[in-house]
Write an enzyme that holds these catalytic residues in place. Structure first.
Site, PDB file in Angstrom:
ATOM      1  N   GLU A   1      12.772 -14.334 -17.250  1.00 57.72           N
ATOM      2  CA  GLU A   1      12.376 -12.928 -17.126  1.00 57.72           C
ATOM      3  C   GLU A   1      11.419 -12.535 -18.266  1.00 57.72           C
ATOM      4  OE1 GLU A   1      12.333 -10.926 -14.904  1.00 57.72           O
ATOM      5  OE2 GLU A   1      12.238  -8.914 -15.724  1.00 57.72           O
TER       6      GLU A   1
ATOM      7  N   CYS B   1       0.831  -1.200   0.000  1.00 57.81           N
ATOM      8  CA  CYS B   1       0.000   0.000   0.000  1.00 57.81           C
ATOM      9  C   CYS B   1       0.871   1.258   0.000  1.00 57.81           C
ATOM     10  CB  CYS B   1      -0.869   0.040   1.238  1.00 57.81           C
ATOM     11  SG  CYS B   1      -1.834  -1.445   1.483  1.00 57.81           S
TER      12      CYS B   1
ATOM     13  N   ARG C   1       1.967   1.154  -5.906  1.00 59.78           N
ATOM     14  CA  ARG C   1       2.051   0.322  -4.703  1.00 59.78           C
ATOM     15  C   ARG C   1       0.722  -0.346  -4.376  1.00 59.78           C
ATOM     16  NH1 ARG C   1       6.757   1.428  -1.689  1.00 59.78           N
ATOM     17  NH2 ARG C   1       5.872   0.181  -0.038  1.00 59.78           N
TER      18      ARG C   1
END
Ligand code: F6R
Length: 612
Positions: free
Chosen positions: A485, A2, A27
């Site tokens: 990746e 958060c 976030r």
């Protein structure tokens, strides 16, 4: 996870908080909220489910709510679904205490039971509400001030938190407390800012305090006073952030991810140059003398996600160039696995954010066992950087897009530098070879630049496969590590299922998933393994696969097998992963765009995973 922010000063708080939150949306973005107050008036709490712009609309960009003190939050749900009810800020029953939180309160059920017995009721499913009400409980029970109430709550709370609290009776103050979740406090003249990450406040100030674990602080306009759990004042130095504010803006690109892909030549060049002295790699700069390096018996690389993938590439390079055994571990496994570690080994923790909960726990585990730790970290002053014995800072600058690109590329450079220095100090690499390889590293930024000039072909290829449901990536050796990746980049932002396989492993089961038209992307940069991987790709083609090859200029015969081929410049094969990954990043990006998705903020994800 958060994002948390706070402001106390002489300007209107709400627009500043919304602006700061917009820099932290990476976030978490399932709901958002702010609490604003004036000295004379009661606190106002406004929340909205969904992206931050919904809250911004609801509050007319913050203009609809007045007050010069406030706190704010963007949520990445851990306890309770995304909803207005579960969105922060959370309040005690009569709003004596209002708070936002990042982290996880592990014993929140117990705390809830205790508080329920004492007459508290709960309106949300969040752990945060329990924390705020616990503070309220001690505040009333002992009739004490915020400092004692928060300290008592901190002793009871298990888990991680960055808590930001306002008390109705203390209209000129914001209180913060921290354990294992990031938080910085910025000051300038008569203003104070709180944020879980630097980009949120970079526009306002560069002077920040890093609050330590189990510390709390009383913030007033332009001032911050820190305390330990005993209530004693702790000394804290102001640190200057050197990132420039523009680095955290999109700068004309449609998405942060593309901007960050373009910043890779600089990230790679800056990171490498920061480690060079007179043309040689110098780990002495970060406290690792050649003597220490020479005596390292074993390397343990510990990381999560893409950082773990950077570790996988490094494993091949370090072992080949220095003969030092390397193990690469997922931090979430390492921390609970009771690993047997050689005392002369080096634990390398790789983390862009420096705050990933599992990586931090793994670092602590290694330190407890008395093994030297090296952090490869991008965010200066982050928890992992502060706790490791030595720190190699990757100089990628702020990375905003949830999908990492430039930080991963900079992490590869850290791995290469370590490989070369281990090899040179141990006498495995002679000086001419060592110098030649450094020159190879210095040539990487220009070669990355060249790949970026050819990106339209990848855009075309992405549109061609945009309706596929599965994609496979294959490679051997370093090419396999790079495939990992490439596959993660694709699936996390395009939501197309993808898997990376060691090319020789596919036929042990997974090849049954290949159907007519299933894309298989082969990475073919390692001369000695080229034919083997091409054969594995041909096996897929025989079962209907649509083949793409990523190889170096000159390997034009790849077009005889693959339906589409993209080329990267030649380079020393140890370092070519830095080039092969660029088309894969672009592919993930364009696939996401062609599917009309939010590239920078993929669903269910958050940039920095500060919970286990
Ligand atoms: C994927 C991605 C994640 C991170 C992982 C570790 O694009 O960014 O997989 O690599 O969450 O994060 P850090 O490096 O901050 O420890």
């Amino acid at each position: 996870m958060c994002g948390i922010v706070g402001y106390i000063g002489d300007r209107q708080a709400a627009p500043i908080l919304l602006d700061s939150l917009s820099k932290l949306e990476y976030r978490g973005y399932d709901s958002a909220g702010i609490a604003i107050r004036n000295a004379e008036e009661d606190v106002q709490v406004l929340k909205a489910k969904g992206r931050l712009n919904i809250l911004a609309e609801k509050t007319d960009g913050g203009k609809a709510v007045t007050g010069t003190i406030g706190i704010g939050h963007t949520r990445w749900a851990t306890h309770g679904e995304p909803s207005e009810n579960n969105a922060h800020p959370h309040t005690a029953d009569d709003r004596t205490v209002v708070g936002v939180h990042n982290g996880i309160i592990e014993n929140y059920q117990k705390l809830k039971e205790k508080l329920t017995k004492r007459g508290y009721s709960f309106y949300s499913q969040t752990d945060t509400e329990a924390a705020v009400k616990l503070v309220d409980y001690y505040y009333r029970k002992y009739n004490c001030g915020p400092k004692d109430a928060i300290s008592k709550a901190m002793v009871r709370i298990r888990g991680s938190y960055a808590l930001v609290l306002m008390f109705n009776d203390y209209p000129d103050e914001i209180w913060v407390a921290r354990k294992d979740s990031p938080m910085i406090i910025g000051t300038i003249k008569n203003e104070t800012f709180i944020a879980s990450d630097v980009p949120a406040i970079l526009k306002y100030t560069r002077n920040v305090y890093y609050i330590d674990n189990l510390e709390l602080a009383r913030l007033t306009a332009g001032k911050a006073e820190f305390y330990n759990l005993d209530g004693d004042i702790t000394d804290k130095e102001l640190t200057e952030i050197t990132w420039d504010a523009e680095a955290a803006e999109k700068g004309g690109f449609e998405h942060f991810m593309m901007k960050e892909i373009y910043e890779q030549p600089k990230a790679v060049g800056d990171t490498l140059n920061s480690m060079l002295t007179d043309g040689k790699i110098d780990f002495g700069k970060i406290g690792l003398s050649d003597d220490i390096i020479k005596n390292i018996s074993q390397i343990y690389i510990v990381a999560c996600g893409s950082a773990w993938h950077a570790g996988m590439v490094s494993q091949y390079v370090i072992e080949e160039l220095s003969g030092t055994p390397v193990r690469v571990e997922l931090a979430s496994e390492f921390r609970y696995r009771k690993p047997i570690l050689d005392r002369n080994g080096l634990v390398v923790v790789i983390s862009q954010s420096g705050e990933t909960a599992d990586s931090l726990a793994a670092l602590r585990e290694a330190k407890e066992k008395g093994i030297r730790t090296l952090a490869v970290v991008n965010v200066v002053g982050s928890s992992i950087a502060r706790e490791a014995d030595n720190v190699f800072y990757t100089l990628a600058g702020p990375e905003i897009s949830v999908a990492t690109t430039k930080a991963y590329s900079a992490q590869l450079i850290a791995g290469y530098c370590l490989a070369l220095q281990l090899g040179f100090s141990k006498g495995v690499l002679g000086e001419p070879e060592y110098m030649r390889m450094i020159a190879e590293l210095q040539a990487l930024p220009d070669k990355i630049e060249k790949i970026l000039q050819d990106k339209e072909r990848l855009q075309w290829f992405a549109s061609k496969i945009s309706n596929k449901k599965d994609v496979f990536f294959v490679g051997r050796g370093i090419d396999y590590a790079v495939s990992l990746e490439g596959s993660l980049k694709m699936k996390e932002i395009s939501y197309v299922h993808s898997e990376a396989y060691a090319a020789g492993e596919l036929k042990h089961g997974t090849i049954s998933l290949i159907e007519d038209g299933t894309p298989v992307i082969g990475i073919l940069t390692q001369g000695g393994l080229y034919e083997k991987t091409v054969s594995n790709m041909a096996e897929c083609k025989a079962r209907g696969a649509y083949l793409c090859g990523v190889t170096t200029y000159g390997n034009y015969e790849t077009e005889e097998t693959a339906d589409f081929v993209t080329y990267v410049p030649k380079a020393d094969e140890h370092f070519i992963g830095s080039l092969a990954v660029i088309p894969l990043q672009l592919l993930g990006y364009y696939l996401s765009v062609s599917r009309g998705l939010d590239v920078d903020k993929p669903r269910n994800l958050a940039k920095s995973v500060t919970v286990e």
